[in-house]
Design a protein around this motif. Structure first.
Motif, PDB file in Angstrom:
ATOM      1  N   GLY A 201       0.809  -1.210   0.000  1.00 10.12           N
ATOM      2  CA  GLY A 201       0.000   0.000   0.000  1.00 10.12           C
ATOM      3  C   GLY A 201       0.845   1.264   0.000  1.00 10.12           C
ATOM      4  N   LEU A 202       0.245   2.347   0.458  1.00  9.04           N
ATOM      5  CA  LEU A 202       0.946   3.629   0.498  1.00  9.04           C
ATOM      6  C   LEU A 202       2.082   3.648   1.498  1.00  9.04           C
ATOM      7  CD1 LEU A 202      -2.111   6.066   0.319  1.00  9.04           C
ATOM      8  CD2 LEU A 202      -0.649   5.305  -1.557  1.00  9.04           C
ATOM      9  N   THR A 268       8.533   3.610  -5.525  1.00 11.15           N
ATOM     10  CA  THR A 268       7.293   3.783  -6.267  1.00 11.15           C
ATOM     11  C   THR A 268       6.247   2.833  -5.690  1.00 11.15           C
ATOM     12  OG1 THR A 268       8.003   2.165  -7.922  1.00 11.15           O
ATOM     13  CG2 THR A 268       8.479   4.490  -8.371  1.00 11.15           C
ATOM     14  N   LEU A 269       5.005   3.024  -6.091  1.00 12.02           N
ATOM     15  CA  LEU A 269       3.911   2.177  -5.627  1.00 12.02           C
ATOM     16  C   LEU A 269       3.783   0.971  -6.544  1.00 12.02           C
ATOM     17  CD1 LEU A 269       1.268   4.944  -4.815  1.00 12.02           C
ATOM     18  CD2 LEU A 269       2.665   3.658  -3.199  1.00 12.02           C
ATOM     19  N   THR A 270       3.851  -0.209  -5.953  1.00 14.32           N
ATOM     20  CA  THR A 270       3.811  -1.450  -6.733  1.00 14.32           C
ATOM     21  C   THR A 270       2.539  -2.249  -6.515  1.00 14.32           C
ATOM     22  OG1 THR A 270       5.051  -2.563  -4.973  1.00 14.32           O
ATOM     23  CG2 THR A 270       6.318  -1.624  -6.800  1.00 14.32           C
ATOM     24  N   ASP A 271       1.947  -2.199  -5.329  1.00 13.18           N
ATOM     25  CA  ASP A 271       0.722  -2.944  -5.067  1.00 13.18           C
ATOM     26  C   ASP A 271      -0.046  -2.233  -3.965  1.00 13.18           C
ATOM     27  OD1 ASP A 271       2.424  -3.392  -3.001  1.00 13.18           O
ATOM     28  OD2 ASP A 271       2.330  -5.574  -3.042  1.00 13.18           O
ATOM     29  N   THR A 272      -1.229  -2.736  -3.675  1.00  8.82           N
ATOM     30  CA  THR A 272      -2.100  -2.134  -2.670  1.00  8.82           C
ATOM     31  C   THR A 272      -2.127  -3.000  -1.423  1.00  8.82           C
ATOM     32  OG1 THR A 272      -4.023  -3.286  -3.573  1.00  8.82           O
ATOM     33  CG2 THR A 272      -3.545  -1.086  -4.439  1.00  8.82           C
ATOM     34  N   CYS A 273      -2.583  -2.396  -0.347  1.00  9.63           N
ATOM     35  CA  CYS A 273      -2.771  -3.146   0.880  1.00  9.63           C
ATOM     36  C   CYS A 273      -4.033  -4.005   0.739  1.00  9.63           C
ATOM     37  CB  CYS A 273      -2.888  -2.190   2.069  1.00  9.63           C
ATOM     38  SG  CYS A 273      -3.238  -3.001   3.648  1.00  9.63           S
ATOM     39  N   LEU A 275      -5.891  -5.310   2.840  1.00 13.67           N
ATOM     40  CA  LEU A 275      -6.887  -5.051   3.876  1.00 13.67           C
ATOM     41  C   LEU A 275      -7.579  -3.706   3.707  1.00 13.67           C
ATOM     42  CD1 LEU A 275      -4.873  -6.305   6.990  1.00 13.67           C
ATOM     43  CD2 LEU A 275      -6.562  -7.562   5.651  1.00 13.67           C
ATOM     44  N   ALA A 276      -7.151  -2.894   2.742  1.00  8.44           N
ATOM     45  CA  ALA A 276      -7.708  -1.550   2.562  1.00  8.44           C
ATOM     46  C   ALA A 276      -8.913  -1.605   1.641  1.00  8.44           C
ATOM     47  CB  ALA A 276      -6.656  -0.607   1.999  1.00  8.44           C
ATOM     48  N   SER A 277      -9.982  -0.937   2.055  1.00 13.08           N
ATOM     49  CA  SER A 277     -11.168  -0.806   1.205  1.00 13.08           C
ATOM     50  C   SER A 277     -11.092   0.407   0.299  1.00 13.08           C
ATOM     51  CB  SER A 277     -12.430  -0.712   2.077  1.00 13.08           C
ATOM     52  OG  SER A 277     -12.350   0.418   2.944  1.00 13.08           O
ATOM     53  N   GLN A 278     -10.136   1.309   0.544  1.00 12.20           N
ATOM     54  CA  GLN A 278      -9.927   2.487  -0.307  1.00 12.20           C
ATOM     55  C   GLN A 278      -8.468   2.881  -0.226  1.00 12.20           C
ATOM     56  OE1 GLN A 278     -12.630   5.910   0.082  1.00 12.20           O
ATOM     57  NE2 GLN A 278     -10.860   7.250   0.003  1.00 12.20           N
ATOM     58  N   SER A 279      -7.856   3.113  -1.370  1.00 10.98           N
ATOM     59  CA  SER A 279      -6.458   3.527  -1.441  1.00 10.98           C
ATOM     60  C   SER A 279      -6.316   4.462  -2.626  1.00 10.98           C
ATOM     61  CB  SER A 279      -5.537   2.306  -1.586  1.00 10.98           C
ATOM     62  OG  SER A 279      -4.179   2.695  -1.617  1.00 10.98           O
ATOM     63  N   LYS A 280      -6.088   5.750  -2.366  1.00 14.18           N
ATOM     64  CA  LYS A 280      -6.054   6.759  -3.413  1.00 14.18           C
ATOM     65  C   LYS A 280      -4.886   7.712  -3.193  1.00 14.18           C
ATOM     66  CE  LYS A 280     -11.041   6.802  -4.405  1.00 14.18           C
ATOM     67  NZ  LYS A 280     -12.260   7.635  -4.513  1.00 14.18           N
ATOM     68  N   VAL A 281      -4.437   8.284  -4.305  1.00 14.96           N
ATOM     69  CA  VAL A 281      -3.413   9.328  -4.313  1.00 14.96           C
ATOM     70  C   VAL A 281      -4.025  10.566  -4.932  1.00 14.96           C
ATOM     71  CG1 VAL A 281      -1.148  10.033  -5.152  1.00 14.96           C
ATOM     72  CG2 VAL A 281      -1.540   7.656  -4.475  1.00 14.96           C
ATOM     73  N   TYR A 282      -3.982  11.680  -4.221  1.00 16.03           N
ATOM     74  CA  TYR A 282      -4.518  12.958  -4.687  1.00 16.03           C
ATOM     75  C   TYR A 282      -3.350  13.905  -4.971  1.00 16.03           C
ATOM     76  CZ  TYR A 282      -8.977  11.331  -2.732  1.00 16.03           C
ATOM     77  OH  TYR A 282     -10.101  10.608  -2.435  1.00 16.03           O
ATOM     78  N   VAL A 283      -3.417  14.587  -6.105  1.00 17.06           N
ATOM     79  CA  VAL A 283      -2.412  15.581  -6.483  1.00 17.06           C
ATOM     80  C   VAL A 283      -3.116  16.904  -6.703  1.00 17.06           C
ATOM     81  CG1 VAL A 283      -0.571  16.211  -8.070  1.00 17.06           C
ATOM     82  CG2 VAL A 283      -0.999  13.799  -7.552  1.00 17.06           C
ATOM     83  N   ASP A 284      -2.703  17.926  -5.974  1.00 13.92           N
ATOM     84  CA  ASP A 284      -3.293  19.254  -6.105  1.00 13.92           C
ATOM     85  C   ASP A 284      -2.747  19.913  -7.367  1.00 13.92           C
ATOM     86  OD1 ASP A 284      -4.457  21.691  -5.806  1.00 13.92           O
ATOM     87  OD2 ASP A 284      -3.487  22.214  -3.913  1.00 13.92           O
ATOM     88  N   LEU A 322      -6.961   0.894  -6.289  1.00 13.37           N
ATOM     89  CA  LEU A 322      -7.785  -0.311  -6.404  1.00 13.37           C
ATOM     90  C   LEU A 322      -8.388  -0.479  -7.786  1.00 13.37           C
ATOM     91  CD1 LEU A 322      -9.660  -0.240  -2.965  1.00 13.37           C
ATOM     92  CD2 LEU A 322      -7.522  -1.383  -3.554  1.00 13.37           C
ATOM     93  N   SER A 323      -8.141   0.481  -8.664  1.00 14.46           N
ATOM     94  CA  SER A 323      -8.668   0.380 -10.026  1.00 14.46           C
ATOM     95  C   SER A 323      -7.858  -0.648 -10.814  1.00 14.46           C
ATOM     96  CB  SER A 323      -8.614   1.744 -10.724  1.00 14.46           C
ATOM     97  OG  SER A 323      -9.053   1.641 -12.057  1.00 14.46           O
ATOM     98  N   PRO A 324      -8.503  -1.601 -11.459  1.00 14.18           N
ATOM     99  CA  PRO A 324      -7.733  -2.624 -12.201  1.00 14.18           C
ATOM    100  C   PRO A 324      -6.924  -2.052 -13.354  1.00 14.18           C
ATOM    101  CG  PRO A 324     -10.028  -3.314 -11.847  1.00 14.18           C
ATOM    102  CD  PRO A 324      -9.958  -1.857 -11.501  1.00 14.18           C
ATOM    103  N   SER A 325      -7.361  -0.941 -13.924  1.00 10.63           N
ATOM    104  CA  SER A 325      -6.672  -0.393 -15.095  1.00 10.63           C
ATOM    105  C   SER A 325      -5.438   0.427 -14.733  1.00 10.63           C
ATOM    106  CB  SER A 325      -7.637   0.488 -15.893  1.00 10.63           C
ATOM    107  OG  SER A 325      -8.098   1.579 -15.093  1.00 10.63           O
ATOM    108  N   LEU A 326      -5.190   0.691 -13.468  1.00 14.29           N
ATOM    109  CA  LEU A 326      -4.078   1.563 -13.103  1.00 14.29           C
ATOM    110  C   LEU A 326      -2.738   0.869 -13.288  1.00 14.29           C
ATOM    111  CD1 LEU A 326      -3.360   4.346 -11.991  1.00 14.29           C
ATOM    112  CD2 LEU A 326      -3.421   3.389  -9.709  1.00 14.29           C
ATOM    113  N   PHE A 327      -2.664  -0.414 -12.940  1.00  7.47           N
ATOM    114  CA  PHE A 327      -1.399  -1.137 -13.042  1.00  7.47           C
ATOM    115  C   PHE A 327      -1.342  -2.038 -14.267  1.00  7.47           C
ATOM    116  CE2 PHE A 327      -1.821  -0.267  -8.482  1.00  7.47           C
ATOM    117  CZ  PHE A 327      -0.576   0.284  -8.213  1.00  7.47           C
TER     118      PHE A 327
END
Length: 512
Positions: A201-202, A268-273, A275-284, A322-327
């Motif tokens: 995860g993050l 870099t981010l390679t996989d998600t946790c 146990l997480a129901s939501q995992s997002k990265v926000y860029v301002d 968690l989006s399948p198309s991201l990786f």
């Protein structure tokens, strides 16, 4: 008997078996993680992590025996000491609001702890002291130094942030340790409280050597009760673990405002946790200055979100891990931040100094308007000199070299073509191509800085006194301990003395 057996089988099949009970119990807690990347007006980047664990359970004494996502150490602490809210922050550095804007989560320098206790707690001071000692062991911090000398009971500043039925301020305690130094010993137990730790995860970005090589570092833990649903008939417990880091874009020595996850965290981010129901990265990606300089990110985000934060309209590029198309395209996610239009009014070259090896170098190419005033400020840290590095007259002060200002000034009169060899000195040294401008190099006055200096007479006095004591006392004792005494018999004389006595006898003179 066959009908009874069939009835028992149907009841066993319809009843809540162990697997269904565990599934229902696992759905009572949830983990949401997010990372907010905020480019600051100065070119720095603030990275804010938030790991939110929500548990639909009652943390009363002895009411919970199974822990899944919520840390057992904190859950048992809340239940045993009657804690209603707990807020702990460990911060290194100070948030520069004037240059960075409003922080997402504010915290003072050092260690800050404030707790609301349940009305059932009879001795709040005893529970407060025991709580600070336990937290000191959990987070490897000096919270055990919290006592009555640095504890206050605010009445207006620290209201409950969660669900609260009353505000009896006798149940509130607040303390700050400004001298607390935050290091990896505090970060390691903080990461162990995460459901996935720092393995997925993050949290894989939480590399200690990168997080502490920054201008600002703040990690916090917030525990509070919240409403389970809109009707608020049941209470859930929420644990928020937050971490805010500000990376200085001059630290690399390149002076570029472009960033990436790998440049900030060396990972870099390679996989998600899992146990997480939501995992997002926000860029301002909102405009940061008056020129409406826009920020572009790559790869393309999964969505764009707009919100009003602290009175300003913000636009965020969202990456859903968690989006399948991201990786699909690559095995890792390296979010890159680039400015669409670089700043033309200033290209900055900066090389940081190394102690006792090289000085600072700062070069700025600036286009200044007429009748304007430009002010440049530099932040620095003080360091102590060795006693052998002081000049012969340190009380006079230390000199800082002159600054150099090289300017290309427009000419008010047109220049005629002339031979450079026949030109005056400055024209030959600094030639102009077309005569529309001329080159000028200016030097500022050297700066004399008065620094506190030690009393150099004291080492001299100590050396003289030590040498005297060694020469007199030690020398005398050494002579007494090592010198030997011998008794010498009187000698009768040699051959010359005997010959002289024979001659004196013949002459009638007394012998020698």
């Amino acid at each position: 008997m066959a009908a009874a057996a069939l009835l028992l089988l149907l009841l066993a099949a319809a009843g809540p078996g162990p697997g269904r009970a565990d599934a229902r119990r696992e759905r009572r807690d949830a983990l949401r993680e997010e990372l907010l990347l905020s480019p600051l007006p100065t070119g720095d980047v603030a990275a804010t992590f938030q790991f939110r664990t929500r548990w639909d359970a009652d943390l009363q004494r002895g009411a919970v025996s199974h822990y899944r996502l919520f840390p057992k150490a904190l859950g048992r602490l809340v239940a045993a000491l009657g804690v209603r809210e707990l807020h702990l922050a460990l911060t290194q550095g100070f948030w520069r609001t004037r240059y960075w804007g409003q922080p997402p989560l504010q915290a003072p320098a050092g260690a800050e702890l404030w707790v609301w206790f349940q009305p059932t707690v009879t001795d709040v001071d005893k529970a407060w002291k025991e709580l600070s000692n336990i937290l000191s062991g959990i987070f490897c911090a000096s919270l055990n130094f919290i006592d009555s000398t640095n504890t206050v009971i605010p009445t207006a500043s620290f209201k409950p942030l969660g669900l609260a039925n009353g505000t009896d301020h006798h149940l509130l305690r607040y303390a700050v340790l400004p001298r607390e130094v935050v290091c990896t010993e505090n970060l390691t137990p903080w990461k162990k409280l995460l459901p996935c730790g720092s393995k997925a995860g993050l949290a894989v970005l939480l590399k200690a050597e990168r997080l502490f090589h920054s201008s600002y570092h703040s990690q916090a833990v917030h525990i509070r009760p919240i409403c389970r649903d809109a009707s608020c008939l049941a209470v859930s417990w929420e644990l928020r673990q937050t971490l805010t880091v500000v990376f200085d874009f001059f630290s690399s020595g390149q002076g570029k405002k472009d960033w990436s996850l790998f440049k900030m965290f060396s990972r870099t981010l390679t996989d998600t946790c899992p146990l997480a129901s939501q995992s997002k990265v926000y860029v301002d990606i909102s405009p940061k200055n008056k020129e409406k300089e826009l920020l572009e990110v790559s790869p393309p985000p999964t969505s764009v979100h707009e919100a009003i934060v602290q009175g300003d309209r913000k636009t965020y590029a969202v990456y859903d891990l968690l989006s399948p198309s991201l990786f699909n395209t690559s095995r890792s996610l390296n979010v890159q931040l680039k400015w669409k239009r670089p700043q033309d009014s200033c290209y900055i070259h900066y090389e940081p100094a190394q102690d006792r090896r090289r000085p600072h170098l700062l070069e700025m190419l600036i286009q200044l308007p007429a009748n304007s005033v430009t002010k440049i400020t530099i932040q620095f840290e003080r360091a102590l000199l060795k006693w052998t590095e002081y000049p012969p007259d340190p009380n006079h002060g230390f000199y800082v070299g002159s600054s150099v200002l090289s300017a290309l000034v427009p000419s008010v009169t047109a220049m005629k073509d002339m031979d450079v060899e026949q030109s005056p000195l400055f024209t030959s040294l600094f030639p102009s191509s077309d005569g529309s401008s001329y080159f000028v190099r200016l030097y500022t006055e050297p700066l004399l800085v008065n620094l506190p200096t030690p009393d150099f007479s004291m080492p001299y006095n100590v050396i003289c006194l030590t040498c005297t004591v060694v020469a007199v006392c030690y020398g005398s004792f050494y002579n007494l301990l090592t010198r030997t005494f011998h008794v010498e018999e009187p000698s009768r004389g040699g051959l010359a003395k005997r010959l002289a006595n024979v001659i004196r006898k013949f002459r009638g003179v007394p012998p020698l």
